[in-house]
Design an enzyme around this catalytic site. Structure first.
Site, PDB file in Angstrom:
ATOM      1  N   MET A   1      35.512  49.345  36.605  1.00 17.70           N
ATOM      2  CA  MET A   1      34.931  50.663  36.511  1.00 17.70           C
ATOM      3  C   MET A   1      33.495  50.762  36.005  1.00 17.70           C
ATOM      4  O   MET A   1      33.265  51.395  34.782  1.00 17.70           O
ATOM      5  CB  MET A   1      35.906  51.763  35.623  1.00 17.70           C
ATOM      6  CG  MET A   1      35.742  53.186  35.870  1.00 17.70           C
ATOM      7  SD  MET A   1      36.272  53.902  37.556  1.00 17.70           S
ATOM      8  CE  MET A   1      36.164  55.595  37.053  1.00 17.70           C
ATOM      9  N   GLY A   2      32.775  50.105  36.471  1.00 20.49           N
ATOM     10  CA  GLY A   2      31.437  49.892  35.786  1.00 20.49           C
ATOM     11  C   GLY A   2      30.478  50.570  36.659  1.00 20.49           C
ATOM     12  O   GLY A   2      30.800  51.982  37.008  1.00 20.49           O
ATOM     13  N   ARG A   3      29.234  50.431  36.727  1.00 20.61           N
ATOM     14  CA  ARG A   3      28.507  51.382  37.406  1.00 20.61           C
ATOM     15  C   ARG A   3      28.863  51.667  38.943  1.00 20.61           C
ATOM     16  O   ARG A   3      28.835  53.031  39.309  1.00 20.61           O
ATOM     17  CB  ARG A   3      26.979  50.820  37.480  1.00 20.61           C
ATOM     18  CG  ARG A   3      26.321  50.688  36.157  1.00 20.61           C
ATOM     19  CD  ARG A   3      25.068  49.505  36.461  1.00 20.61           C
ATOM     20  NE  ARG A   3      24.257  49.368  35.040  1.00 20.61           N
ATOM     21  CZ  ARG A   3      23.283  49.540  34.666  1.00 20.61           C
ATOM     22  NH1 ARG A   3      22.565  50.518  35.331  1.00 20.61           N
ATOM     23  NH2 ARG A   3      22.728  49.334  33.677  1.00 20.61           N
ATOM     24  N   ILE A   4      29.071  50.560  39.744  1.00 19.12           N
ATOM     25  CA  ILE A   4      29.506  51.006  41.059  1.00 19.12           C
ATOM     26  C   ILE A   4      30.674  51.573  41.041  1.00 19.12           C
ATOM     27  O   ILE A   4      30.913  52.334  41.893  1.00 19.12           O
ATOM     28  CB  ILE A   4      29.446  49.553  41.723  1.00 19.12           C
ATOM     29  CG1 ILE A   4      27.823  48.787  41.962  1.00 19.12           C
ATOM     30  CG2 ILE A   4      30.084  49.873  43.207  1.00 19.12           C
ATOM     31  CD1 ILE A   4      27.937  47.657  42.345  1.00 19.12           C
TER      32      ILE A   4
ATOM     33  N   THR B   1      34.129  44.939  47.966  1.00 18.42           N
ATOM     34  CA  THR B   1      32.728  44.660  48.139  1.00 18.42           C
ATOM     35  C   THR B   1      32.200  44.030  46.808  1.00 18.42           C
ATOM     36  O   THR B   1      30.965  44.198  46.370  1.00 18.42           O
ATOM     37  CB  THR B   1      32.095  46.174  48.214  1.00 18.42           C
ATOM     38  OG1 THR B   1      32.507  47.086  47.115  1.00 18.42           O
ATOM     39  CG2 THR B   1      32.433  46.613  49.525  1.00 18.42           C
TER      40      THR B   1
ATOM     41  N   ARG C   1      33.037  40.199  45.080  1.00 19.52           N
ATOM     42  CA  ARG C   1      32.569  38.904  45.560  1.00 19.52           C
ATOM     43  C   ARG C   1      34.095  38.601  46.404  1.00 19.52           C
ATOM     44  O   ARG C   1      35.154  38.511  45.897  1.00 19.52           O
ATOM     45  CB  ARG C   1      32.391  37.999  44.365  1.00 19.52           C
ATOM     46  CG  ARG C   1      31.022  38.450  43.916  1.00 19.52           C
ATOM     47  CD  ARG C   1      30.074  37.794  44.893  1.00 19.52           C
ATOM     48  NE  ARG C   1      28.545  37.937  44.226  1.00 19.52           N
ATOM     49  CZ  ARG C   1      27.835  39.076  44.638  1.00 19.52           C
ATOM     50  NH1 ARG C   1      28.130  40.249  45.249  1.00 19.52           N
ATOM     51  NH2 ARG C   1      26.407  38.866  44.229  1.00 19.52           N
TER      52      ARG C   1
ATOM     53  N   GLU D   1      30.750  32.458  52.764  1.00 19.42           N
ATOM     54  CA  GLU D   1      29.960  33.508  53.320  1.00 19.42           C
ATOM     55  C   GLU D   1      28.770  32.243  53.771  1.00 19.42           C
ATOM     56  O   GLU D   1      28.568  31.392  53.067  1.00 19.42           O
ATOM     57  CB  GLU D   1      29.379  34.385  52.613  1.00 19.42           C
ATOM     58  CG  GLU D   1      30.126  35.627  52.228  1.00 19.42           C
ATOM     59  CD  GLU D   1      29.420  36.654  51.718  1.00 19.42           C
ATOM     60  OE1 GLU D   1      28.332  36.434  51.282  1.00 19.42           O
ATOM     61  OE2 GLU D   1      30.347  37.483  51.054  1.00 19.42           O
TER      62      GLU D   1
ATOM     63  N   HIS E   1      28.359  41.242  54.267  1.00 19.17           N
ATOM     64  CA  HIS E   1      27.661  41.474  53.099  1.00 19.17           C
ATOM     65  C   HIS E   1      26.722  42.555  53.200  1.00 19.17           C
ATOM     66  O   HIS E   1      25.514  42.226  52.692  1.00 19.17           O
ATOM     67  CB  HIS E   1      27.234  40.263  52.315  1.00 19.17           C
ATOM     68  CG  HIS E   1      27.323  40.197  50.860  1.00 19.17           C
ATOM     69  ND1 HIS E   1      27.674  39.099  50.243  1.00 19.17           N
ATOM     70  CD2 HIS E   1      26.835  41.210  50.118  1.00 19.17           C
ATOM     71  CE1 HIS E   1      27.382  39.211  48.845  1.00 19.17           C
ATOM     72  NE2 HIS E   1      27.000  40.347  48.725  1.00 19.17           N
ATOM     73  N   ALA E   2      27.013  43.543  53.593  1.00 19.30           N
ATOM     74  CA  ALA E   2      25.750  44.815  54.010  1.00 19.30           C
ATOM     75  C   ALA E   2      25.905  45.956  53.388  1.00 19.30           C
ATOM     76  O   ALA E   2      25.239  46.876  53.778  1.00 19.30           O
ATOM     77  CB  ALA E   2      25.985  45.056  55.632  1.00 19.30           C
ATOM     78  N   ALA E   3      26.288  46.050  52.177  1.00 21.04           N
ATOM     79  CA  ALA E   3      26.287  47.302  51.317  1.00 21.04           C
ATOM     80  C   ALA E   3      25.359  47.543  50.810  1.00 21.04           C
ATOM     81  O   ALA E   3      24.987  48.879  50.934  1.00 21.04           O
ATOM     82  CB  ALA E   3      27.220  46.987  49.995  1.00 21.04           C
TER      83      ALA E   3
END
Length: 318
Positions: A153-156, A235, A237, A266, A284-286
């Site tokens: 539960m960090g920034r993202i 999303t 790793r 990948e 890996h398109a976020a």
């Protein structure tokens, strides 16, 4: 004038702050420099800019006799041997601000696509056999009113929670350290152990950073703890998840679906995942919008400018 070597061809719009002040080298007629090319060039440069797919290892840093700064183009930095960089006195930076919102946005998009079976419906409607239009056949799962478990539960993770809470989801989370009560109240989020979260959540999103301790943190044991109707999203790793265990759980319907933007090896994707209809896959398109990639370049360049000129903040990893 400090010399900067950028491994990938980046748009000039994001590099304007370097113009006239730094000597910048980057690919012109191709997408990226190979490792061999970088090894040949790197001895003359003070700054190196890799991205998440370019591993900066001991061999490269030993070759980079003038290297002072590795300004990573990305928020994750498992592509860099940070411990060795620290021993060598090389500063490592990343881009957490510019990647926050696009990654959270894409994570929620994967959540919706996997839960509501959007990818499945699209694929099947394009085939001769089509899809059932029956009242209950091949139905999807709701999102509104369901429990989202966020691991990391960090920034993202917090940006994802904001989107999910606005969509009527209940938020539970697990972190290395519990968040301040004011942050929990902002998202109406409840802290849980990882085991309790895996058991309780309808949707599970992995957003923790990758370290040696989080390698394969989600495997067969964890998938067996999830609900049979659980939807798993990654999303973060790919190496944080045992992909073979995930494919097995999906194939045997021990979990309902998954949405993946990252993979263990990948760009190789486990063949078993490609054969399954209950997983949504992305390359890996976020952060892969033109606007967001330029914002990443701006943040990366400001780390360089801040490091040498002290005129802006620097997002240091070590």
């Amino acid at each position: 004038m400090k010399k900067i070597l950028i491994a990938y061809r980046l748009k000039p719009e994001g590099l304007k702050e370097l113009e006239g002040k730094y000597d910048v080298t980057l690919p012109v007629d191709k997408s990226y420099f190979t490792k061999e090319e970088v090894m040949g060039l790197i001895p003359d440069y003070e700054v190196f800019v890799p991205n998440f797919g370019f591993y900066t290892d001991k061999e490269m840093m030993d070759r980079a006799v003038k290297l002072e700064l590795i300004s990573n183009y990305g928020v994750g930095f498992n592509n860099i041997d940070v411990d060795y960089a620290t021993k060598k006195g090389i500063v490592v930076t990343n881009t957490p601000d510019s990647t926050r919102e696009p990654t959270a946005e894409f994570t929620f998009a994967l959540l919706m696509a996997a839960g509501r079976r959007i990818g499945y419906y699209d694929r099947k409607l394009r085939t001769p056999e089509g899809v059932s239009w029956g009242m209950y056949a091949e139905s999807s799962l709701p999102v509104y009113g369901k429990i989202l478990g966020i691991i990391g539960m960090g920034r993202i993770g917090q940006s994802l929670a904001r989107r999910a809470e606005a969509s009527g989801m209940e938020i539970i989370y697990h972190n290395r350290h519990r968040l301040d009560e004011t942050i929990e109240q902002r998202y109406k989020a409840r802290y849980m152990s990882q085991e309790a979260l895996l058991t309780a959540a309808d949707y599970i999103s992995l957003n923790a950073p990758y370290t040696s301790q989080t390698h394969h943190m989600i495997g067969e044991r964890q998938f067996n703890m999830m609900k049979p109707t659980a939807v798993f999203i990654n999303t973060a790793r790919g190496s944080m998840v045992d992909e073979k265990a995930l494919a097995k759980a999906l194939k045997e319907n021990r979990i309902w679906a998954a949405g993946l933007d990252v993979f263990e090896n990948e760009p190789h994707i486990l063949p078993e995942l490609l054969e399954l209809d209950n997983v949504v896959l992305a390359p890996h398109a976020a952060t892969k919008t033109i606007e967001d990639r330029i914002k990443m370049s701006v943040e990366m360049t400001r780390n360089i400018v801040g490091f040498y000129e002290g005129t802006c903040s620097v997002s240091r990893v070590n």
